[in-house]
Write an enzyme that holds these catalytic residues in place. Structure first.
Site: not given
Length: 543
Positions: A264, A341, A344, A367, A505
């Site tokens: 991202h 990260d 997600q 999220k 993104c």
């Protein structure tokens, strides 16, 4: 009725020829070649309805043919030995309440009858006869998606002149359960105050609620200590914090940071900025045509100038689940720290930061069914201790004079000013909610739904799925021949379906496939198989 005799023959019994059932027989022969199909005739009334049919993705064409007519359906009758053969091909056998299959083996019959309480019931039997259950098996202790949906008021919302909302934009943000909404409201009604450093009752309540949220996050991630958990605004701020507070001071001209092609923009731009300021550079892990990281190439990127690695756990554009355990191990073998990260992954996969051994793990509350404006940086104690404060202000200081300032230890030294207290409390409530369902059960249900959705989308002429990694989560990016991505997004919206349509993104990975944009449905545990069918139905109308 479909029966199987000891010779493996399938018979459809009752009166009158039925061409739809004949097609089912033909498809059954294709998927189950060990069975010799016989005659096909019209079923009796009052058994399966298409909405009650749940079959494995391998047999999905059979289900589709049944669904072409609401009056078509059938109970299933097999000898036990033949039943076990079919289970080798089917993940599940389908049973409708009030229309049980009959088996010659009374033990198998009893096992299945015991499950006939809730609708629908899905059960499988292993070759040894041991009962195994799918996550979709209904029951009080099982995954009941329709009951879960009742916890999310917005899923009943009407949009676009009365269309029922179908929320398939979960990679952008997730919806919030009543428990989260009510907990935030309770905070403002009964606990609202700034935290720490006050002697009154509301400050104590607010501080307790804020630090209890930190405890819940630490438990959710299996962090060793509350001091490993830093509250930030979200994943983007978390990555910027690590880049500025920990990594930048270690960089000089010629040094290198490793990222992946899947990232991202939030995991690209902060690193570009500090590279421009220090003379360092970025190296990129490539992906194969399915969207999977090429580990052999990753290994080749390390050298004496490598200073840091930052990679996504799950790609927001493709859904690829990266092999983070191996990525961490390889980085540490070279003496390099690594950030994961988790924006997600946190709502789809169980996370154990100690087992993962990542130096940093970051995610956003919105999220994972929590509020916006709150996120988390997990950091190992030594890297947090050696990191400089990201911002200066109140709350993060131990002592201030005009000559110098002494900082609080982590996590306080990274939480300058008044944080999003209500957001942290709401995040804690969201994690409570997720834990009440169970991440293992969520992962299993979502995997079944994702596999089903991928297979159904492949039936749309001209549709091409982007990203077909062996391990995926949530995301179903696609393009459709002869139709612009923005038009598809708008068309779906007119029918109540919310998806993301654009570059997400994540322009570098889309350009790897020669694309500037995709349509991106993305699922969560409150989505249903019926919603996937509706998505496909509307897409077929475009053709």
């Amino acid at each position: 009725m479909i029966t199987s005799n000891r010779n493996g023959k399938l018979d459809f019994t009752s009166g009158g020829e039925d061409p739809v059932l004949q097609e089912i027989v033909d498809l059954s022969r294709e998927f189950f070649p060990e069975f010799d199909t016989a005659r096909c005739v019209q079923r009796p009334e009052g058994h399966f309805h298409p909405e009650d049919v749940v079959m494995s993705t391998a047999a999905q064409p059979v289900v589709e043919k049944i669904s072409e007519s609401e009056s078509n359906g059938f109970p299933v009758q097999f000898e036990s030995s033949d039943f076990l053969k079919i289970i080798d091909e089917l993940s599940f056998v389908d049973i409708h309440k009030g229309s049980l299959p009959a088996f010659s083996d009374p033990i198998s019959q009893q096992d299945i009858a015991s499950a006939n309480v809730y609708r629908p019931v899905v059960q499988s039997v292993s070759r040894s006869g041991e009962k195994k259950e799918s996550i979709r098996t209904a029951g009080k202790e099982k995954f009941n998606v329709h009951a879960i949906r009742q916890d999310f008021p917005i899923l009943s919302e009407k949009v676009n002149n009365g269309q029922k909302l179908v929320w398939l934009d979960n990679s952008a943000t997730t919806q919030k359960p009543v428990s989260v909404i009510e907990r935030i409201s309770q905070f403002y009604l009964h606990e609202n105050s700034n935290v720490h450093r006050a002697a009154h009752e509301l400050a104590a309540r607010s501080t307790d609620a804020y630090e209890d949220a930190r405890r819940k996050v630490a438990s959710f991630l299996n962090a060793p200590s509350l001091s490993n958990i830093v509250f930030v605004r979200g994943t983007t701020e978390g990555i910027n914090l690590v880049a500025r507070s920990y990594v930048k001071s270690q960089l000089k001209a010629g040094d290198e940071i490793i990222l992946s092609m899947l990232e991202h923009h939030a995991n690209i731009v902060p690193w570009q900025q500090i590279c421009m300021e220090t003379g360092a550079s970025i190296r990129v892990i490539p992906v194969d045509d399915d969207g999977q990281l090429i580990l052999s190439e990753y290994c080749k990127l390390f050298n004496s100038r490598t200073r840091f690695v930052s990679v996504a756990h799950v790609s927001n554009a493709l859904g690829t689940i990266t092999p983070v355990g191996e990525l961490v191990h390889i980085a540490h073998r070279h003496g390099v720290r690594i950030l994961i990260d988790g924006a997600q992954s946190v709502s789809h996969l169980p996370i154990d930061v100690q087992a993962l051994d990542a130096d940093f793990y970051v995610f956003s509350g919105h999220k994972v069914f929590g509020p916006t404006g709150i996120g988390v940086v997990y950091g190992k104690a030594d890297v947090l201790d050696s990191s400089e404060p990201y911002q200066g202000g109140g709350n993060m200081i131990a002592d201030v004079t005009f000559e110098k300032t002494l900082y609080q230890p982590a996590p306080a030294k990274f939480e300058a000013g008044t944080g999003n207290i209500a957001g942290a409390v709401g995040l804690g409530a969201a994690l409570d909610y997720v834990n009440s369902i169970g991440m293992d059960r969520i992962e299993r249900y979502e995997h079944e739904l994702l596999v089903y959705a991928m297979d159904r989308l492949k039936t749309v002429p001209g549709l091409r799925l982007i990203g077909n990694a062996r391990k995926k989560a949530s995301v179903l990016s696609f393009v459709l021949n002869d139709f612009d991505v923005p038009y598809i997004g708008q068309y779906l919206s007119r029918h109540g379906i919310a998806v993301r349509a654009g570059h997400h993104c994540a322009q570098p990975i889309l350009r790897r496939y020669g694309l500037e944009a995709t349509v991106r449905p993305s699922i969560a545990f409150y989505n249903t198989f019926e919603e996937i069918d509706y998505l496909v139905k509307i897409l077929l109308r475009l053709r």
